[in-house]
Design a protein around this motif. Structure first.
Motif, PDB file in Angstrom:
ATOM      1  N   GLU A  91       0.662  -1.312  -0.049  1.00 20.94           N
ATOM      2  CA  GLU A  91       0.202  -0.109   0.039  1.00 20.94           C
ATOM      3  C   GLU A  91       0.798   1.265   0.215  1.00 20.94           C
ATOM      4  O   GLU A  91       0.669   2.107  -0.830  1.00 20.94           O
ATOM      5  CB  GLU A  91      -0.890   0.120   1.256  1.00 20.94           C
ATOM      6  CG  GLU A  91      -1.788   1.078   1.339  1.00 20.94           C
ATOM      7  CD  GLU A  91      -2.627   1.125   2.461  1.00 20.94           C
ATOM      8  OE1 GLU A  91      -3.263   2.294   2.770  1.00 20.94           O
ATOM      9  OE2 GLU A  91      -2.916   0.225   3.197  1.00 20.94           O
ATOM     10  N   LYS A 121       1.139   4.356  -2.832  1.00 20.23           N
ATOM     11  CA  LYS A 121       0.919   5.306  -2.674  1.00 20.23           C
ATOM     12  C   LYS A 121       1.907   6.288  -3.041  1.00 20.23           C
ATOM     13  O   LYS A 121       1.888   7.267  -3.690  1.00 20.23           O
ATOM     14  CB  LYS A 121       0.566   5.744  -1.204  1.00 20.23           C
ATOM     15  CG  LYS A 121       0.283   7.073  -0.621  1.00 20.23           C
ATOM     16  CD  LYS A 121       0.113   7.010   0.816  1.00 20.23           C
ATOM     17  CE  LYS A 121      -1.300   6.836   1.317  1.00 20.23           C
ATOM     18  NZ  LYS A 121      -1.667   7.165   2.715  1.00 20.23           N
ATOM     19  N   ARG A 122       3.096   5.642  -2.942  1.00 19.61           N
ATOM     20  CA  ARG A 122       4.448   6.620  -3.325  1.00 19.61           C
ATOM     21  C   ARG A 122       4.304   6.940  -4.582  1.00 19.61           C
ATOM     22  O   ARG A 122       4.675   8.013  -5.346  1.00 19.61           O
ATOM     23  CB  ARG A 122       5.761   6.089  -3.091  1.00 19.61           C
ATOM     24  CG  ARG A 122       7.090   6.522  -3.507  1.00 19.61           C
ATOM     25  CD  ARG A 122       8.202   5.899  -2.971  1.00 19.61           C
ATOM     26  NE  ARG A 122       8.675   6.299  -1.700  1.00 19.61           N
ATOM     27  CZ  ARG A 122       9.561   7.341  -1.361  1.00 19.61           C
ATOM     28  NH1 ARG A 122       9.722   8.236  -2.191  1.00 19.61           N
ATOM     29  NH2 ARG A 122       9.686   7.539  -0.154  1.00 19.61           N
ATOM     30  N   SER A 135      -3.283   2.709  -7.298  1.00 19.84           N
ATOM     31  CA  SER A 135      -4.023   2.040  -6.446  1.00 19.84           C
ATOM     32  C   SER A 135      -3.172   0.630  -6.173  1.00 19.84           C
ATOM     33  O   SER A 135      -2.428   0.225  -7.022  1.00 19.84           O
ATOM     34  CB  SER A 135      -5.348   1.733  -6.955  1.00 19.84           C
ATOM     35  OG  SER A 135      -5.404   0.961  -8.207  1.00 19.84           O
ATOM     36  N   GLN A 136      -3.654   0.102  -5.042  1.00 16.31           N
ATOM     37  CA  GLN A 136      -3.000  -1.195  -4.794  1.00 16.31           C
ATOM     38  C   GLN A 136      -3.407  -2.341  -5.728  1.00 16.31           C
ATOM     39  O   GLN A 136      -2.460  -3.221  -6.250  1.00 16.31           O
ATOM     40  CB  GLN A 136      -3.342  -1.601  -3.595  1.00 16.31           C
ATOM     41  CG  GLN A 136      -2.296  -2.424  -2.670  1.00 16.31           C
ATOM     42  CD  GLN A 136      -2.670  -2.689  -1.277  1.00 16.31           C
ATOM     43  OE1 GLN A 136      -3.890  -2.375  -0.634  1.00 16.31           O
ATOM     44  NE2 GLN A 136      -1.450  -3.350  -0.538  1.00 16.31           N
TER      45      GLN A 136
END
Length: 182
Positions: A29, A33-34, A38-39
């Motif tokens: 996750e 995010k980095r 989306s995952q």
């Protein structure tokens, strides 16, 4: 961004995150995010966390023999040892790449301890390429390769631990032809 470019971004982000948190301490996750994806998208690029870690680890390991070969080829007035050592010091200036290497060794050892011997196979193969490049540069001299790579591993530890360049632990290393680590 194309899927290949996005995949490349994910690998770079994974190197940073895994370097800082290790395999078990890093969530996919935070990597997603980095990168700003989306995952679920991340898992379209890499089927699982293990595959992503392996891609990041291999990226770091595969870069090293290329850096060595390039340094030896472009070494005006320098021995292979001096050229490769200087090039390696530049490579590990990127702290995330250095720490990713260290995290890779821990992850393989942990997997092996848990009975997962397959995980380390590709890592060992990539590390063997580092050995092979040293062997080529040193004309097949195994002792020189061991000395060089052993010294490199010591440098990895000293840099990772943050020893300043004037600390006594550096005193046994001949750094005269190599830029001092930061």
């Amino acid at each position: 961004m194309s899927a290949d470019e996005r995949r490349e971004s994910v690998i770079r982000a994974a190197i940073t995150e895994f370097a800082r948190g290790g395999y078990n301490g890093t969530s996919t996750e935070v990597i997603a995010k980095r990168v700003g994806v989306s995952q679920p998208y991340l898992f379209r690029l890499f089927k699982n966390k293990r595959e992503l870690f392996l891609a990041a680890a291999l990226r770091c390991l595969e870069e090293t023999p290329r850096v060595f070969a390039d340094a030896v080829e472009r070494r005006p007035g320098r021995s292979p040892l001096e050229a490769m050592a200087a090039a390696y010091m530049e490579l590990i200036d990127d702290r995330d790449k250095l720490l990713m290497q260290m995290q890779t060794y821990v992850a393989v050892a942990s997997a092996e301890a848990a009975g997962d011997h397959e995980f380390g196979e590709r890592i060992r193969a990539a590390w063997a390429e580092v050995w092979d490049q040293a062997q080529v540069a040193f004309g097949g001299d195994a002792k020189e390769s061991v000395d060089f790579l052993g010294c490199g591993m010591l440098i990895n530890v000293l840099v990772a631990l943050g020893f300043p360049e004037d600390h006594r632990v550096w005193s046994g290393l001949d750094m005269s032809d190599i830029r001092a680590p930061r």
